[in-house]
Design an enzyme around this catalytic site. Structure first.
Site, PDB file in Angstrom:
ATOM      1  CG  HIS A   1      -0.115   0.198   2.507  1.00  9.29           C
ATOM      2  ND1 HIS A   1       0.516  -0.857   3.144  1.00  9.29           N
ATOM      3  CD2 HIS A   1       0.191   1.310   3.220  1.00  9.29           C
ATOM      4  CE1 HIS A   1       1.166  -0.399   4.197  1.00  9.29           C
ATOM      5  NE2 HIS A   1       0.993   0.917   4.273  1.00  9.29           N
TER       6      HIS A   1
ATOM      7  CG  HIS B   1       7.381   4.988   0.770  1.00  9.31           C
ATOM      8  ND1 HIS B   1       7.045   6.061   1.572  1.00  9.31           N
ATOM      9  CD2 HIS B   1       7.510   3.925   1.600  1.00  9.31           C
ATOM     10  CE1 HIS B   1       6.984   5.666   2.824  1.00  9.31           C
ATOM     11  NE2 HIS B   1       7.255   4.353   2.873  1.00  9.31           N
TER      12      HIS B   1
END
Length: 184
Positions: free
Chosen positions: A43, A125
């Site tokens: 995620h 990220h």
């Protein structure tokens, strides 16, 4: 009084992208490089909320459901390692404005609701490896995944039996028009 839950808002890559990333990671990083994050746990965190009561969760979900913003396209075309945090990550060289706006909104709402927000700048990220004990070689540029982001998710982080699992609790659509969130 109900127990608190460890929560965060994030973007979930589509399942086919998750599988492609996991294959790429296996091809480019040795097993001893670090502990791989499970495909289902990949995620991109937008806002970490920490331990949250049921009342605060409901209030934060209500605020998130009021966000009116169009979706955007996310290009994953960058990777790196944070030695201090001991992680290898996958990210984007040029974050889309929609991603940055969404993170700013969610973080501001969280802060106003009493959830600590890191003073570190937002660096979008996806964590690929945890507990890296040394510097690892990052693959050269040339990798690239693109997907449309049409929603964001409220997750609960659950640590059990030595493993962390991220469970989607609620999904919030991105669109031009206000939409009611869908409970998972």
């Amino acid at each position: 009084m109900s127990e608190s839950k460890r929560l965060f808002f994030a973007i979930e890559p589509p399942a086919n992208i998750q599988r492609q990333i996991v294959r790429w990671r296996a091809e480019h990083f040795q097993p001893e490089a670090g502990r791989p994050v499970a495909a289902a746990n990949l995620h991109l965190t937008l806002a970490f909320l920490g331990d949250v009561s049921a009342d605060k969760q409901q209030a934060l979900a209500k605020l998130a459901g009021r966000i009116v913003q169009p979706g955007f396209t996310l290009n994953l075309d960058d990777a790196g390692q944070w030695l201090r945090s001991r992680v290898v990550w996958l990210g984007t060289r040029q974050p889309p404005r929609g991603l940055l706006q969404l993170a700013i909104l969610l973080r501001a709402q969280a802060a106003r609701s009493g959830c600590y927000q890191s003073p570190q700048p937002f660096h979008p990220h996806i964590t690929l490896l945890r507990n890296t004990s040394h510097a690892v070689a990052i693959p050269p540029p040339g990798f690239h995944w693109t997907f449309s982001v049409t929603e964001f998710v409220l997750y609960e982080s659950i640590f059990s039996n030595g493993r962390t699992r991220y469970t989607p609790l609620q999904r919030f659509a991105l669109s031009e028009q206000p939409r009611i969130s869908d409970e998972v």
